[in-house]
Enzyme design. Sequence first.
Site, short mmCIF file in Angstrom:
data_model
loop_
_atom_site.label_atom_id
_atom_site.label_comp_id
_atom_site.label_asym_id
_atom_site.label_seq_id
_atom_site.Cartn_x
_atom_site.Cartn_y
_atom_site.Cartn_z
N SER A 201 -20.82 54.58 7.93
CA SER A 201 -21.49 55.41 6.93
C SER A 201 -20.52 55.98 5.90
CB SER A 201 -22.29 56.53 7.61
OG SER A 201 -21.55 57.11 8.64
N HIS B 283 -25.71 49.76 5.95
CA HIS B 283 -25.76 51.16 6.40
C HIS B 283 -27.20 51.57 6.69
CE1 HIS B 283 -25.33 55.67 5.45
NE2 HIS B 283 -25.17 55.44 6.72
N GLU C 241 -28.57 50.78 3.04
CA GLU C 241 -27.67 50.50 1.92
C GLU C 241 -26.91 49.22 2.24
OE1 GLU C 241 -26.12 54.66 0.01
OE2 GLU C 241 -25.64 54.37 2.11
N ASN D 6 -24.43 59.19 1.36
CA ASN D 6 -23.56 60.15 2.04
C ASN D 6 -22.54 60.78 1.10
OD1 ASN D 6 -24.79 60.15 4.48
ND2 ASN D 6 -23.41 58.68 5.46
#
Length: 691
Positions: free
Chosen positions: A407, A428, A440, A478
Amino acid sequence: MMTTSLVSLRQDDGIAVITIDNPPVNALSQAVRQGLAETIEAIAADNTVRGAILICAGKTFVAGADIREFGKPPAAPMLRDVITRLEALDRPVVAVIHGTALGGGFELALGCHYRVMDKDAVVGLPEVTLGIIPGAGGTQRLPRLIGMAASIDMITSGRRADAREALKLGMADAIAQGDLLMSAKNFLAAKIGSPVRRLSERPPTAAASAIFAEAGKPVAARARGQISPVRALDLLEETASSNFAHGMAREAEVFTGLRNSDQARALRYIFFAEREISKIPEADAKPRIVAQLGVIGGGLMGTGIAAAALLAGLDVTLVERDAASADLAKSRALGLLKGSVERGKLAQTDYDAIAASRLRSTASYAELSSADLVIEAAFEDIAVKQAIFRELDKVTKPQAVLATNTSYLDVGAIAATTARPENVIGLHFFSPAHIMKLVEVVVPPEAQADAVATGFALGRKLGKITVRAGVCDGFIGNRILSAYRKQAEYLMEDGASPAEIDAAFRSFGLPMGVFEMQDMAGLDIIWANRKALATRRDPSERYVRIVDILCERGHFGRKTGSGYYNYAGKAPVPDEEALAIIAQERRRKGIVPRHFTADEIMDRILLAMINEGSHILDEGIALRSSDIDVVMVNGYGFPRWRGGPMFMADQMGTRETLRRIEAHATDDAFFWKPSALLKRLSEMGSSFGTH
Ligand code: 3H9
């Protein structure tokens, strides 16, 4: 008999067959409405027609009004008038539904006298998800067909019902057996000569007021600030005992009022943004076939990914470090799938097949020799991941795509440990991976186009909203989370309590606040990440130590019973020790705490998101600004009806965004790097804020 380009009419032995052919989804554009109106008049005038069938060409029945027309002034004929004329025909009309009959499409079918569905078809009134309510009779005809309680459920949730449920509730009269058109003709033959059945002629539903009182709270709670479901419920209640004409008039008023609302604009924007995401530079590359999936790591993430893949029909091999952990991983994944059986998402026979042969677990990497794609979901530590990739490089087929579920970590640095960096990408997932919609696809510079296309194809196969991201700390989602979490920490140190900040998040429309979310995810995970990034941190940047201190004292959030909140009692309460640490850190830095309103809190959080989003765009990490919004809405609970942070920036306009940034930038406690945002604002120039 007659044909416009989009609606055709032919007669087979006294049966009129109306066919709508407006690819890709037979949306009811002005030209289709016009074609339908003319066709209906032609049937009305033709005494040789004994009954009619309404069917669609292509992959689906009508999927709704043409959403692209909603931003423009309405053009005649109006759909509700076309449907009224259709229903008024004095010979039976059967709608033949395949694919999806949604929104105006389902309302059109409700205007027909009968509905025959293909066994795989679905129906629904998803208007509330677009910030509106059904506007062509749906709120008046559906309750007269299936009763008020079921209509409240369908209309306020916008959910779809499959053919079996539609038949059970009465939305379908029959499920087609064999050829769809033939089946509908047989159905129609039995109705010819009998009086037609018009829903508009049925009496009002006369629902008990208790039904509305009972629905009110859950509808408002689920809506989290979105107005359309609440308006839909109000309208249903208000018109429950009205005559049909009055109900229709009120529906039209509410529909028109919502159509141009900010929320409807935002929801239309995000609808189309979710369809833009597949426009990637690798779109023309041919994805490799993925039938066998390998997953490394049998924790929450690995087993969630395995469950998602099994639900999508792939075979999965789960790899763990020893036989006992492998067994545990398999039973964990099966446990998730049992939940899917209970929720009706997986047939028991499919579950049995998965348990018997489609899911394997092992401690041996060698069993991945036939895997087409492997996803590593091991501990978030670059050395651990690199060791795994070295191993995978030895045992997997040369053409296998190797993916990491990291991540935050550098996917390129992981790829570099293999002899085939061109076949390495990031995938992800969000936890729990069999439920969360977002993935992702992280693309390092060396990745080959067809490896990227394979990642996208897998995401789509798993039913995920799949967004392309470049390599950087945290990719799109993130990275933005880090930025606004940092702002939340500044706010906390400057005077707002975690509970005040969390309450501001919730009243903005997010499902939970940033601190309660961290407590749930585990503060230790954030701590490990902060330590990993410590050497790269800008020493001039303000740093808040509170979470580090909590972790040093063993408070990792929910899992240890305390973090920002204390979980000893029935409901979480602010943790006394956390509050003491916050007070102590303020004193140490000489900060005099001040009060922040919920609006001030969310202004800073939102501007932090916009600011970071602008950097992400400037650096090419996201392809489009709308991709950032798709990530925030689908992975981080950003309220869909607000469109997303980048959409909100566009709506605010250049001057206002700059004004707000300047207001915060003069605050010493606030760390801004607005260069990319300023550049973005100037690039957007006069078109900014015109959506
Ligand atoms: C309504 O009906 C109001 C009424 O009450 C009447 C008021 C008077 N319009 O999703 P896909 C485009 S509100 C215009 O990738 P799939 C879409 O943008 C409406 N365009 O395919 C895409 O274009 P592009 C209620 C539409 O197979 C292409 O079609 N109805 C519309 O994965 C393919 O779409 C809904 O909310 C539209 N209505 O899924 C249903 N729909 O290729 C909305 C799609 O240029 N639609 N497009 O990117 C859907 O849920 C899905 O599209 C559907 C197909 C399930 C139908």
